[in-house]
Design a protein around this motif. Structure first.
Motif, mmCIF file in Angstrom:
data_model
loop_
_atom_site.group_PDB
_atom_site.id
_atom_site.type_symbol
_atom_site.label_atom_id
_atom_site.label_comp_id
_atom_site.label_asym_id
_atom_site.label_seq_id
_atom_site.Cartn_x
_atom_site.Cartn_y
_atom_site.Cartn_z
ATOM 1 N N ASP A 70 0.825 -1.207 0.000
ATOM 2 C CA ASP A 70 0.000 0.000 0.000
ATOM 3 C C ASP A 70 0.861 1.260 0.000
ATOM 4 O OD1 ASP A 70 -2.412 -1.416 -0.022
ATOM 5 O OD2 ASP A 70 -2.474 -1.539 2.160
ATOM 6 N N ARG A 71 1.882 1.276 0.837
ATOM 7 C CA ARG A 71 2.776 2.430 0.917
ATOM 8 C C ARG A 71 3.493 2.647 -0.416
ATOM 9 N NH1 ARG A 71 6.872 1.507 5.395
ATOM 10 N NH2 ARG A 71 7.777 0.124 3.829
ATOM 11 N N ALA A 72 3.986 1.558 -1.028
ATOM 12 C CA ALA A 72 4.687 1.663 -2.305
ATOM 13 C C ALA A 72 3.745 2.119 -3.418
ATOM 14 C CB ALA A 72 5.315 0.318 -2.676
ATOM 15 N N THR A 73 2.515 1.629 -3.401
ATOM 16 C CA THR A 73 1.532 2.042 -4.401
ATOM 17 C C THR A 73 1.277 3.546 -4.296
ATOM 18 O OG1 THR A 73 0.494 -0.147 -4.372
ATOM 19 C CG2 THR A 73 -0.820 1.675 -5.257
ATOM 20 N N THR A 74 1.124 4.033 -3.091
ATOM 21 C CA THR A 74 0.927 5.469 -2.875
ATOM 22 C C THR A 74 2.129 6.256 -3.370
ATOM 23 O OG1 THR A 74 -0.528 5.092 -0.988
ATOM 24 C CG2 THR A 74 0.545 7.251 -1.113
ATOM 25 N N PHE A 75 3.340 5.780 -3.076
ATOM 26 C CA PHE A 75 4.541 6.485 -3.500
ATOM 27 C C PHE A 75 4.596 6.601 -5.021
ATOM 28 C CE2 PHE A 75 8.908 6.631 -4.989
ATOM 29 C CZ PHE A 75 9.394 7.737 -4.303
ATOM 30 N N TYR A 76 4.434 5.488 -5.711
ATOM 31 C CA TYR A 76 4.588 5.506 -7.172
ATOM 32 C C TYR A 76 3.419 6.200 -7.878
ATOM 33 C CZ TYR A 76 8.899 2.909 -7.092
ATOM 34 O OH TYR A 76 10.215 2.548 -6.889
ATOM 35 N N THR A 77 2.209 6.068 -7.354
ATOM 36 C CA THR A 77 1.061 6.670 -8.047
ATOM 37 C C THR A 77 0.784 8.100 -7.603
ATOM 38 O OG1 THR A 77 -0.518 5.706 -6.480
ATOM 39 C CG2 THR A 77 -0.030 4.441 -8.490
ATOM 40 N N GLU A 78 0.872 8.381 -6.316
ATOM 41 C CA GLU A 78 0.549 9.727 -5.843
ATOM 42 C C GLU A 78 1.783 10.632 -5.777
ATOM 43 O OE1 GLU A 78 -1.887 9.640 -2.302
ATOM 44 O OE2 GLU A 78 -3.164 8.078 -3.172
ATOM 45 N N THR A 79 2.851 10.165 -5.142
ATOM 46 C CA THR A 79 4.038 11.005 -4.996
ATOM 47 C C THR A 79 4.720 11.235 -6.341
ATOM 48 O OG1 THR A 79 4.347 10.160 -2.753
ATOM 49 C CG2 THR A 79 6.207 11.315 -3.743
ATOM 50 N N LEU A 80 4.921 10.151 -7.119
ATOM 51 C CA LEU A 80 5.550 10.303 -8.434
ATOM 52 C C LEU A 80 4.545 10.595 -9.541
ATOM 53 C CD1 LEU A 80 8.364 7.594 -8.491
ATOM 54 C CD2 LEU A 80 8.510 10.012 -7.859
ATOM 55 N N GLY A 81 3.268 10.347 -9.292
ATOM 56 C CA GLY A 81 2.235 10.665 -10.276
ATOM 57 C C GLY A 81 2.132 9.702 -11.439
ATOM 58 N N LEU A 82 2.576 8.462 -11.262
ATOM 59 C CA LEU A 82 2.484 7.466 -12.335
ATOM 60 C C LEU A 82 1.104 6.810 -12.312
ATOM 61 C CD1 LEU A 82 5.999 5.861 -11.831
ATOM 62 C CD2 LEU A 82 5.312 7.443 -13.643
ATOM 63 N N PRO A 83 0.546 6.501 -13.484
ATOM 64 C CA PRO A 83 -0.793 5.908 -13.536
ATOM 65 C C PRO A 83 -0.835 4.462 -13.032
ATOM 66 C CG PRO A 83 -0.151 6.830 -15.684
ATOM 67 C CD PRO A 83 1.066 6.828 -14.817
ATOM 68 N N LEU A 84 -1.831 4.186 -12.209
ATOM 69 C CA LEU A 84 -2.089 2.823 -11.746
ATOM 70 C C LEU A 84 -2.784 2.071 -12.869
ATOM 71 C CD1 LEU A 84 -2.212 0.732 -9.384
ATOM 72 C CD2 LEU A 84 -4.479 1.677 -8.887
ATOM 73 N N ILE A 85 -2.269 0.888 -13.199
ATOM 74 C CA ILE A 85 -2.915 0.044 -14.211
ATOM 75 C C ILE A 85 -3.931 -0.866 -13.538
ATOM 76 C CG2 ILE A 85 -2.585 -1.773 -15.935
ATOM 77 C CD1 ILE A 85 0.265 -0.651 -16.374
ATOM 78 N N ALA A 86 -3.470 -1.624 -12.539
ATOM 79 C CA ALA A 86 -4.366 -2.575 -11.871
ATOM 80 C C ALA A 86 -3.708 -3.096 -10.609
ATOM 81 C CB ALA A 86 -4.673 -3.753 -12.794
ATOM 82 N N ARG A 87 -4.566 -3.630 -9.731
ATOM 83 C CA ARG A 87 -4.087 -4.331 -8.544
ATOM 84 C C ARG A 87 -4.806 -5.668 -8.482
ATOM 85 N NH1 ARG A 87 -3.144 -2.217 -2.406
ATOM 86 N NH2 ARG A 87 -2.472 -4.228 -1.602
ATOM 87 N N PHE A 88 -4.018 -6.728 -8.366
ATOM 88 C CA PHE A 88 -4.549 -8.079 -8.244
ATOM 89 C C PHE A 88 -3.952 -8.695 -6.989
ATOM 90 C CE2 PHE A 88 -4.217 -7.286 -12.874
ATOM 91 C CZ PHE A 88 -5.565 -7.310 -13.186
ATOM 92 N N GLY A 89 -4.656 -8.573 -5.873
ATOM 93 C CA GLY A 89 -4.154 -9.118 -4.611
ATOM 94 C C GLY A 89 -2.804 -8.533 -4.255
ATOM 95 N N PRO A 90 -1.747 -9.387 -4.178
ATOM 96 C CA PRO A 90 -0.428 -8.908 -3.775
ATOM 97 C C PRO A 90 0.412 -8.327 -4.919
ATOM 98 C CG PRO A 90 -0.348 -11.260 -4.042
ATOM 99 C CD PRO A 90 -1.783 -10.840 -4.293
ATOM 100 N N LEU A 91 -0.217 -8.037 -6.049
ATOM 101 C CA LEU A 91 0.493 -7.504 -7.212
ATOM 102 C C LEU A 91 -0.112 -6.167 -7.625
ATOM 103 C CD1 LEU A 91 0.544 -10.738 -9.407
ATOM 104 C CD2 LEU A 91 2.286 -9.990 -7.771
ATOM 105 N N VAL A 92 0.734 -5.157 -7.799
ATOM 106 C CA VAL A 92 0.286 -3.850 -8.280
ATOM 107 C C VAL A 92 1.054 -3.535 -9.556
ATOM 108 C CG1 VAL A 92 0.279 -1.370 -7.806
ATOM 109 C CG2 VAL A 92 -0.382 -2.984 -6.018
ATOM 110 N N PHE A 93 0.324 -3.065 -10.566
ATOM 111 C CA PHE A 93 0.926 -2.702 -11.842
ATOM 112 C C PHE A 93 0.758 -1.208 -12.068
ATOM 113 C CE2 PHE A 93 -0.176 -7.137 -12.095
ATOM 114 C CZ PHE A 93 0.931 -7.708 -12.696
ATOM 115 N N VAL A 94 1.886 -0.536 -12.362
ATOM 116 C CA VAL A 94 1.917 0.893 -12.596
ATOM 117 C C VAL A 94 2.490 1.116 -13.995
ATOM 118 C CG1 VAL A 94 2.927 3.060 -11.785
ATOM 119 C CG2 VAL A 94 2.240 1.315 -10.128
ATOM 120 N N ASP A 95 1.988 2.133 -14.686
ATOM 121 C CA ASP A 95 2.441 2.426 -16.046
ATOM 122 C C ASP A 95 3.668 3.320 -16.034
ATOM 123 O OD1 ASP A 95 2.706 2.864 -18.755
ATOM 124 O OD2 ASP A 95 0.901 4.098 -18.931
#
Length: 124
Positions: free
Chosen positions: A19-44
């Motif tokens: 969760d923390r890493a997802t916030t960092f990459y999507t909100e702090t760095l502003g990269l688009p979230l592609i999808a989350r499947f359980g323990p896997l998060v994909f960022v563009d």
């Protein structure tokens, strides 16, 4: 290997707290979230998938950013650890790397998980 499609499809990055890493990459760095499947998060990453996963090994990613100095100031104000301030790495007067730029600068930060992350800026 295919001709038109990007050669790099996906890169994985180790995380301790998804969760923390997802916030960092999507909100702090502003990269688009592609999808989350359980323990896997994909960022563009501009056409390449970044897989954030606890089971992944650490990777050293270099991300191209516009306005490197301004991005570093923004990240500093956001509380991100700046490991190395922007500095010129290479002057490409012969177009060796094929870009429409002459000077490459790099800075290094730590992501929310402690991974080293390179930020790359280009200018004429």
């Amino acid at each position: 290997m295919s001709g038109k499609d990007p050669l790099m499809v996906q890169v994985a990055q180790h995380v301790e707290d998804l969760d923390r890493a997802t916030t960092f990459y999507t909100e702090t760095l502003g990269l688009p979230l592609i999808a989350r499947f359980g323990p896997l998060v994909f960022v563009d990453l501009g056409g390449t998938r970044l897989l954030l996963e606890e089971a992944a090994p650490p990777a050293l990613l270099y991300l191209r950013v516009d306005g490197l100095d301004q991005q570093i100031e923004h990240l500093k104000h956001a509380g991100v650890e700046i490991v190395s301030a922007p500095h010129d790495i290479f002057t490409d007067t012969e177009g060796l790397f094929g870009g429409h730029w002459t000077v490459e600068s790099q800075a290094f930060i730590r992501d929310s998980e402690g991974n080293l992350l390179g930020l790359v800026g280009h200018r004429s």
